[in-house]
Write a protein that holds these residues in place. Structure first.
Motif, PDB file in Angstrom:
ATOM      1  N   HIS A 172      54.680  42.811  83.239  1.00  0.00           N
ATOM      2  CA  HIS A 172      55.711  41.746  82.405  1.00  0.00           C
ATOM      3  C   HIS A 172      54.959  40.860  81.563  1.00  0.00           C
ATOM      4  CE1 HIS A 172      58.675  42.220  86.235  1.00  0.00           C
ATOM      5  NE2 HIS A 172      58.773  43.409  85.151  1.00  0.00           N
ATOM      6  N   SER A 206      63.322  42.446  75.569  1.00  0.00           N
ATOM      7  CA  SER A 206      64.312  41.179  75.254  1.00  0.00           C
ATOM      8  C   SER A 206      63.994  40.565  74.248  1.00  0.00           C
ATOM      9  CB  SER A 206      64.693  40.180  76.460  1.00  0.00           C
ATOM     10  OG  SER A 206      65.675  39.422  76.393  1.00  0.00           O
ATOM     11  N   TYR A 210      65.648  41.104  81.773  1.00  0.00           N
ATOM     12  CA  TYR A 210      64.559  42.198  81.458  1.00  0.00           C
ATOM     13  C   TYR A 210      64.635  43.320  82.596  1.00  0.00           C
ATOM     14  CZ  TYR A 210      62.281  38.909  84.905  1.00  0.00           C
ATOM     15  OH  TYR A 210      61.729  38.161  86.038  1.00  0.00           O
TER      16      TYR A 210
END
Length: 390
Positions: free
Chosen positions: A365, A151, A59
């Motif tokens: 994230h 991703s 990532y």
């Protein structure tokens, strides 16, 4: 997203999704020249060592493996994004496209100087697509798309879409100003719903939910292919395809950045063990939440599970109270907006993690994983047993 024990209706939806993917993947591959195709194609998915590359994921703004946007003509880029869109719901696709565009915003924020050992470090063209195997038919095939903060990993087996995890979306900056006083927050609800939930907890439940008063520097399981008891945060410098940059100056910059991030988090060895991944979920089970809190939890689950293509979100599974009861919610860090924090949702076949700690808690994230069936390993084993046994 295992294909065993599914209803006829669900199987039909999975087949329709797989057909759309196969058509888009074949069209993209057909648009490429021979040189491009060599980079764009990968080995047939399998449940053995030949499949190692497909199960590598990142990532960070590193080489994710495959053909980049830069290496394609505009029509090829459009075909690539058509394939990407088949693996996401409409809201998830819009979010992913927005995240890719944030590379230009981040570049400006950093003064247009970041390189990461290449010509441009913050680059909306540095997203990679690779197709594994031959699209269509009954043999396993899949595709992977990724770059900084995106991703996507998809597997088709026996003509059905059987796996869509790991699925990662991030945002840097997580919050940006827009004209007229508006704000861009691509993952805003993923953060806010969790904060509303943790702040709704009473003293006793909060004591169980709060793992640490400080947040880890990143989400705990990082980009591991397989998760294991005791997994801890991997430093930023470790989440790259190559161990070191060829340019020693750029390598030193990355290592210094990684060290600063870890130092800012300030976690001790005991702290790392406390927040480490465990097979037994940590935190508060939904069984102890009231109706309003359970509603918040359901909505929060939707910000991850509704990333799947339309009709394939497993969110409806959690409408069953007994299933929802198994979900555990854990938090680390401050519950105040704008301060570093982390949370985890965990249940059988479910792991969701979030962190917003770096860049003064303006770098987020989020990841959806199924620790037992990521990359469709269960479906691959089932396919081999059904088609290749003696």
């Amino acid at each position: 997203m295992a294909n065993e024990g599914t209803s006829t209706g669900e199987s039909s939806v999975r087949r329709e999704a797989a057909t759309r993917m196969a058509e888009a993947a074949a069209a993209w591959l057909d648009s490429l020249d021979e040189v491009q195709r060599r980079t764009a194609r990968g080995a047939v998915p399998a449940d053995d060592a030949s499949d190692t590359e497909r199960r590598r994921w990142f990532y960070t703004p590193t080489d994710h493996g495959g053909l980049t946007v830069h290496q394609q003509r505009p029509a090829q880029q459009q075909a690539a994004m058509r394939l990407v869109s088949t693996g996401l719901s409409r809201p998830a696709y819009v979010t992913a496209a927005t995240i890719m565009g944030l590379e230009n915003v981040l570049d400006q924020l950093e003064g247009f100087v970041t390189r990461f050992d290449r010509e441009r470090g913050r680059d909306p063209g540095q997203y990679y697509l690779r197709v594994f195997g031959e699209p269509g038919g009954t043999r396993p095939w899949g595709w992977r798309f990724g770059g900084h903060h995106v991703s996507l990993n998809n597997l088709v087996a026996d003509g059905e879409l059987v796996a869509t995890t790991p699925c990662f979306l991030g945002a840097d900056p997580a919050t940006s100003p827009l004209l007229g006083g508006a704000t861009s927050r691509p993952l805003g609800r993923v953060e806010d719903l969790a904060r509303d939930l943790v702040r709704s907890l009473g003293t006793d439940l909060m004591a169980r939910a709060l793992l640490l008063p400080r947040a880890p520097s990143d989400f705990v399981t990082a980009n591991r292919t397989v998760l294991a008891e005791g997994d801890q945060v991997i430093p930023l410098s470790g989440v790259w395809r190559d161990e070191r940059f060829a340019d020693p100056v750029e390598q030193a910059k990355l290592q210094a950045l990684s060290d600063r991030i870890d130092e800012a988090a300030g976690l001790t060895e005991h702290d790392h063990r406390t927040v480490a991944y465990s097979l037994a979920p940590k935190g508060v089970p939904a069984a102890h939440l009231d109706a309003e809190q359970r509603g918040l939890l359901q909505a929060l689950l939707g910000t991850y599970l509704d990333r799947a293509p339309a009709g394939l979100s497993p969110l409806a599974t959690y409408a069953d109270d007994a299933v929802l009861d198994t979900v555990h919610f854990a938090w680390a860090g401050s519950t105040e907006p704008g301060l570093p924090h982390y949370y985890r949702l965990q249940a059988p076949r479910l792991l969701l993690e979030w962190d917003n700690t770096q860049r003064d808690a303006n770098h987020a994230h989020s990841v959806w994983r199924d620790p037992t069936t990521d990359f469709g390993l269960d479906a691959l084993a089932h396919h081999r047993a059904a088609h290749h046994s003696a």
